[in-house]
Design a protein around this motif. Structure first.
Motif, PDB file in Angstrom:
ATOM      1  N   ALA A 156      31.279  48.511  35.657  1.00  0.00           N
ATOM      2  CA  ALA A 156      30.730  48.622  37.016  1.00  0.00           C
ATOM      3  C   ALA A 156      29.360  49.316  36.991  1.00  0.00           C
ATOM      4  O   ALA A 156      28.437  48.919  37.720  1.00  0.00           O
ATOM      5  CB  ALA A 156      31.703  49.394  37.913  1.00  0.00           C
ATOM      6  N   GLN A 157      29.216  50.324  36.138  1.00  0.00           N
ATOM      7  CA  GLN A 157      27.909  51.002  36.031  1.00  0.00           C
ATOM      8  C   GLN A 157      26.831  50.026  35.571  1.00  0.00           C
ATOM      9  O   GLN A 157      25.706  50.043  36.065  1.00  0.00           O
ATOM     10  CB  GLN A 157      27.985  52.143  35.012  1.00  0.00           C
ATOM     11  N   VAL A 158      27.185  49.176  34.619  1.00  0.00           N
ATOM     12  CA  VAL A 158      26.210  48.199  34.117  1.00  0.00           C
ATOM     13  C   VAL A 158      25.917  47.155  35.191  1.00  0.00           C
ATOM     14  O   VAL A 158      24.752  46.833  35.472  1.00  0.00           O
ATOM     15  CB  VAL A 158      26.737  47.506  32.834  1.00  0.00           C
TER      16      VAL A 158
ATOM     17  N   LEU B  68      28.421  39.649  34.160  1.00  0.00           N
ATOM     18  CA  LEU B  68      29.266  40.282  33.135  1.00  0.00           C
ATOM     19  C   LEU B  68      30.630  39.611  33.127  1.00  0.00           C
ATOM     20  O   LEU B  68      31.238  39.418  34.181  1.00  0.00           O
ATOM     21  CB  LEU B  68      29.432  41.776  33.420  1.00  0.00           C
ATOM     22  N   ALA B  69      31.079  39.283  31.933  1.00  0.00           N
ATOM     23  CA  ALA B  69      32.391  38.638  31.768  1.00  0.00           C
ATOM     24  C   ALA B  69      33.312  39.581  31.005  1.00  0.00           C
ATOM     25  O   ALA B  69      32.843  40.484  30.310  1.00  0.00           O
ATOM     26  CB  ALA B  69      32.238  37.331  30.991  1.00  0.00           C
ATOM     27  N   THR B  70      34.608  39.370  31.143  1.00  0.00           N
ATOM     28  CA  THR B  70      35.548  40.225  30.410  1.00  0.00           C
ATOM     29  C   THR B  70      36.809  39.498  29.975  1.00  0.00           C
ATOM     30  O   THR B  70      37.322  38.642  30.688  1.00  0.00           O
ATOM     31  CB  THR B  70      35.987  41.444  31.234  1.00  0.00           C
ATOM     32  N   ASN B  71      37.269  39.868  28.764  1.00  0.00           N
ATOM     33  CA  ASN B  71      38.667  39.628  28.400  1.00  0.00           C
ATOM     34  C   ASN B  71      39.256  40.934  27.879  1.00  0.00           C
ATOM     35  O   ASN B  71      40.251  40.932  27.171  1.00  0.00           O
ATOM     36  CB  ASN B  71      38.800  38.545  27.329  1.00  0.00           C
ATOM     37  N   MET B  72      38.609  42.058  28.241  1.00  0.00           N
ATOM     38  CA  MET B  72      39.085  43.353  27.751  1.00  0.00           C
ATOM     39  C   MET B  72      39.459  44.337  28.849  1.00  0.00           C
ATOM     40  O   MET B  72      40.414  45.089  28.699  1.00  0.00           O
ATOM     41  CB  MET B  72      38.015  43.992  26.853  1.00  0.00           C
ATOM     42  N   CYS B  73      38.674  44.359  29.944  1.00  0.00           N
ATOM     43  CA  CYS B  73      39.009  45.367  30.962  1.00  0.00           C
ATOM     44  C   CYS B  73      39.804  44.765  32.118  1.00  0.00           C
ATOM     45  O   CYS B  73      40.366  45.502  32.920  1.00  0.00           O
ATOM     46  CB  CYS B  73      37.760  46.110  31.449  1.00  0.00           C
ATOM     47  N   VAL B  74      39.860  43.437  32.191  1.00  0.00           N
ATOM     48  CA  VAL B  74      40.746  42.789  33.173  1.00  0.00           C
ATOM     49  C   VAL B  74      41.634  41.845  32.371  1.00  0.00           C
ATOM     50  O   VAL B  74      41.255  40.718  32.068  1.00  0.00           O
ATOM     51  CB  VAL B  74      39.937  42.020  34.245  1.00  0.00           C
ATOM     52  N   ILE B  75      42.803  42.339  31.986  1.00  0.00           N
ATOM     53  CA  ILE B  75      43.697  41.507  31.165  1.00  0.00           C
ATOM     54  C   ILE B  75      45.095  41.414  31.770  1.00  0.00           C
ATOM     55  O   ILE B  75      46.024  40.942  31.141  1.00  0.00           O
ATOM     56  CB  ILE B  75      43.777  42.014  29.707  1.00  0.00           C
ATOM     57  N   ALA B  76      45.228  41.895  33.008  1.00  0.00           N
ATOM     58  CA  ALA B  76      46.512  41.780  33.710  1.00  0.00           C
ATOM     59  C   ALA B  76      46.219  41.816  35.208  1.00  0.00           C
ATOM     60  O   ALA B  76      45.152  42.306  35.630  1.00  0.00           O
ATOM     61  CB  ALA B  76      47.434  42.928  33.316  1.00  0.00           C
ATOM     62  N   PHE B  77      47.159  41.308  36.000  1.00  0.00           N
ATOM     63  CA  PHE B  77      46.914  41.203  37.449  1.00  0.00           C
ATOM     64  C   PHE B  77      46.583  42.559  38.069  1.00  0.00           C
ATOM     65  O   PHE B  77      45.784  42.647  38.991  1.00  0.00           O
ATOM     66  CB  PHE B  77      48.116  40.542  38.131  1.00  0.00           C
ATOM     67  N   GLU B  78      47.190  43.631  37.522  1.00  0.00           N
ATOM     68  CA  GLU B  78      46.959  44.955  38.114  1.00  0.00           C
ATOM     69  C   GLU B  78      45.499  45.418  37.956  1.00  0.00           C
ATOM     70  O   GLU B  78      45.067  46.335  38.639  1.00  0.00           O
ATOM     71  CB  GLU B  78      47.925  45.976  37.490  1.00  0.00           C
ATOM     72  N   HIS B  79      44.743  44.802  37.036  1.00  0.00           N
ATOM     73  CA  HIS B  79      43.344  45.207  36.840  1.00  0.00           C
ATOM     74  C   HIS B  79      42.395  44.518  37.813  1.00  0.00           C
ATOM     75  O   HIS B  79      41.230  44.911  37.916  1.00  0.00           O
ATOM     76  CB  HIS B  79      42.883  44.878  35.410  1.00  0.00           C
ATOM     77  N   LEU B  80      42.883  43.480  38.491  1.00  0.00           N
ATOM     78  CA  LEU B  80      41.961  42.700  39.325  1.00  0.00           C
ATOM     79  C   LEU B  80      41.459  43.504  40.528  1.00  0.00           C
ATOM     80  O   LEU B  80      40.258  43.511  40.822  1.00  0.00           O
ATOM     81  CB  LEU B  80      42.648  41.412  39.810  1.00  0.00           C
ATOM     82  N   LYS B  81      42.382  44.201  41.195  1.00  0.00           N
ATOM     83  CA  LYS B  81      41.981  44.909  42.417  1.00  0.00           C
ATOM     84  C   LYS B  81      40.890  45.952  42.141  1.00  0.00           C
ATOM     85  O   LYS B  81      39.831  45.928  42.786  1.00  0.00           O
ATOM     86  CB  LYS B  81      43.220  45.549  43.074  1.00  0.00           C
ATOM     87  N   PRO B  82      41.097  46.869  41.168  1.00  0.00           N
ATOM     88  CA  PRO B  82      40.026  47.837  40.914  1.00  0.00           C
ATOM     89  C   PRO B  82      38.733  47.195  40.416  1.00  0.00           C
ATOM     90  O   PRO B  82      37.634  47.648  40.769  1.00  0.00           O
ATOM     91  CB  PRO B  82      40.618  48.780  39.858  1.00  0.00           C
ATOM     92  N   ALA B  83      38.848  46.140  39.617  1.00  0.00           N
ATOM     93  CA  ALA B  83      37.624  45.509  39.087  1.00  0.00           C
ATOM     94  C   ALA B  83      36.843  44.827  40.205  1.00  0.00           C
ATOM     95  O   ALA B  83      35.603  44.907  40.261  1.00  0.00           O
ATOM     96  CB  ALA B  83      37.984  44.500  38.000  1.00  0.00           C
ATOM     97  N   ILE B  84      37.572  44.182  41.111  1.00  0.00           N
ATOM     98  CA  ILE B  84      36.896  43.495  42.222  1.00  0.00           C
ATOM     99  C   ILE B  84      36.301  44.534  43.170  1.00  0.00           C
ATOM    100  O   ILE B  84      35.154  44.404  43.611  1.00  0.00           O
ATOM    101  CB  ILE B  84      37.879  42.545  42.941  1.00  0.00           C
ATOM    102  N   ALA B  85      37.057  45.596  43.446  1.00  0.00           N
ATOM    103  CA  ALA B  85      36.559  46.640  44.360  1.00  0.00           C
ATOM    104  C   ALA B  85      35.263  47.257  43.827  1.00  0.00           C
ATOM    105  O   ALA B  85      34.348  47.579  44.587  1.00  0.00           O
ATOM    106  CB  ALA B  85      37.627  47.715  44.546  1.00  0.00           C
ATOM    107  N   ALA B  86      35.169  47.406  42.502  1.00  0.00           N
ATOM    108  CA  ALA B  86      33.975  48.031  41.906  1.00  0.00           C
ATOM    109  C   ALA B  86      32.903  46.998  41.549  1.00  0.00           C
ATOM    110  O   ALA B  86      31.858  47.368  41.024  1.00  0.00           O
ATOM    111  CB  ALA B  86      34.385  48.799  40.650  1.00  0.00           C
ATOM    112  N   ASP B  87      33.170  45.729  41.817  1.00  0.00           N
ATOM    113  CA  ASP B  87      32.277  44.636  41.405  1.00  0.00           C
ATOM    114  C   ASP B  87      31.887  44.794  39.928  1.00  0.00           C
ATOM    115  O   ASP B  87      30.718  44.650  39.547  1.00  0.00           O
ATOM    116  CB  ASP B  87      31.021  44.580  42.289  1.00  0.00           C
ATOM    117  N   ALA B  88      32.896  45.108  39.115  1.00  0.00           N
ATOM    118  CA  ALA B  88      32.644  45.426  37.708  1.00  0.00           C
ATOM    119  C   ALA B  88      32.395  44.186  36.864  1.00  0.00           C
ATOM    120  O   ALA B  88      31.677  44.247  35.866  1.00  0.00           O
ATOM    121  CB  ALA B  88      33.844  46.190  37.135  1.00  0.00           C
ATOM    122  N   VAL B  89      33.036  43.071  37.232  1.00  0.00           N
ATOM    123  CA  VAL B  89      32.876  41.849  36.429  1.00  0.00           C
ATOM    124  C   VAL B  89      32.683  40.655  37.354  1.00  0.00           C
ATOM    125  O   VAL B  89      33.250  40.592  38.440  1.00  0.00           O
ATOM    126  CB  VAL B  89      34.095  41.585  35.504  1.00  0.00           C
TER     127      VAL B  89
END
Ligand SMILES: O=C([O-])C(=O)C[C@H](O)[C@@H](O)C(=O)[O-]
Ligand SMILES: [Mg+2]
Length: 425
Positions: free
Chosen positions: A259-261, A269-290
């Protein structure tokens, strides 16, 4: 309603020769492991799945395999309940680790996946429909893949149990990476290229990407250092490669770091490391991390849940690509069927397929042409096991001595002082 029931389950661990491909945590061992899952029915059908074969994972697959006979291959919810129950008893809900780069908090999705795929293969065979039809219908008849470039040594250094040397040669500098890319593009026709980074200082890896840009002016490029950089360095790389790469994959570890980047660059930015399960989607989307998620049915709980992931990324206006690990033809067939039925697959999929020289499926179905694979239209996944090859690769598993993916351990046997490059630069 189907009358078929699962009558027998066979899980066969196999090993296939793997070149010394370098990454952030070390180097690929001489042998890559996979497990081939066969579900036999009382009506004489066989459904196939493929997954990791680290020994802890194998034990969990075996526990599910023992509980599965009598199950209905059409009932995916019952299958999932069975996996949850078995794993609850076997592991108390423990997670799983796959070679240092992928740790999951629950083993359910990774264990469930090959059985779900094999059930879909069975249902497809019984109904005479390709798996893509069972996932909603194919929206494309060919699935594009990107050429996956790796820094690598010329061969496995003097390992007593080493596999045969490969014929790719060394790739440790930009010229050698361009030569590798030329072979990938000429041999398979790939229309985009991904470089696995995290091996050298980011300046060197940027230079390799720039050399690829010069050599292939029209091909989309990606760089994936698997979290080797700090957020600060990631921003500098993004500035340098803006307009050169279509995305940067996991430049830095974690949702917060990404998210900082993301806040300081327009490079997706793409990921297969910080979003690897459904539970990671909400925080990643909220932070616009990927901005792009790489799906992977082996990790996300099979083909239907991966299709669900596709729907979620679509809903939130994110891009979708597909991750791979070293794999064989059953996995490739499943990836192709899933990608065929995914309307919003916005990028060519990853595959390690060109790096392997052995397989367990009969050849001639999953051929690459123009960097893409034609979607099999026959029943199920569309691939058949070659039992001689399966036996051969199982023998290799028995004799090779490798029992889990350990890139760091193997690297340290060659360079004793090696520490993983995670957040190093
Ligand atoms: O996109 C990725 O992160 C990968 O492909 C992970 C793999 O484990 C890759 O790094 C490898 O094969 O060394
Ligand atoms: Mg990646």
């Amino acid at each position: 309603m189907s009358s078929s029931r699962i009558s027998k389950v066979v899980v066969t661990p196999v090993a296939f020769a793997d070149p010394p491909l370098l990454n952030v945590v070390g180097v690929h061992q001489p042998w890559a492991l996979r497990a081939i899952v066969e579900l036999h029915t009382d009506t004489g059908l066989v459904g196939l799945g493929e997954t990791y074969a680290d020994e802890t994972h194998l034990a969990r697959l075996d526990a599910v395999a023992q509980a599965l006979p009598g199950s209905d291959p059409y009932d995916a919810n019952a299958l999932r309940r069975l996996v949850v129950d078995v794993l609850g008893k076997e592991t108390g809900g423990a997670g799983a680790s796959f070679g240092g780069m992928l740790d999951v908090s629950s083993a359910v999705d990774t264990v469930y996946s090959p059985f779900e795929v094999a059930c879909l293969d069975l249902v497809g065979r019984e109904t005479g429909r390709p798996v893509s039809d069972l996932l909603g219908g194919a929206v494309r008849d060919r699935v594009p893949f990107s050429g996956y470039l790796f820094y690598k040594w010329a061969g496995h250094p003097g390992s007593a149990d080493g596999g045969p040397d490969d014929d790719w040669g060394e790739a440790l500098n930009p010229d050698q990476i361009v030569a590798q890319a030329k072979r990938m593009v000429e041999g398979w026709g790939f229309g985009s290229l991904k470089l696995k980074g995290g091996v050298f200082h980011p300046d060197e890896e940027c230079a390799a990407i720039e050399a690829l840009r010069d050599a292939f002016p029209d091909l989309p490029l990606r760089l994936d250092p698997n979290g080797a950089w700090t957020p600060e360095t990631s921003v500098k790389v993004a500035e340098r490669l803006a307009g050169v790469v279509e995305y940067l994959e996991d430049p830095t570890p974690g949702i917060d770091g990404m998210a900082q980047v993301a806040a300081r660059t327009d490079v997706p930015l793409a990921t297969n490391m910080c979003v690897i399960a459904f539970e990671h989607l909400k925080p990643a989307i909220a932070a616009d991390a990927v901005q792009i998620v790489l799906s992977d049915h082996h990790l996300w709980g099979g083909l239907r849940r991966s299709a669900l992931l596709g729907g979620i990324t679509d809903t939130f206006g994110m891009g979708l690509s597909m991750h791979s690990n070293s794999h064989l033809g059953v996995s490739l067939a499943a990836m192709v069927q899933l990608a065929a039925a995914t309307p919003n697959l916005t990028y060519a999929c990853d595959t390690h397929y060109p790096w392997k020289t052995q397989d367990v499926v009969r050849s001639g179905v999953l051929d690459f042409d123009d960097g893409s694979v034609a979607v099999p239209t026959g029943p199920g996944l569309g691939v058949e096991l070659d039992r001689d090859l399966l036996g051969e690769l199982h023998e290799q598993y028995l004799s090779c001595g490798v029992r889990r993916r350990e890139d760091t351990v193997y690297m340290r046997s060659i360079e004793p002082g090696f520490t993983p490059n995670t957040s190093r630069w």
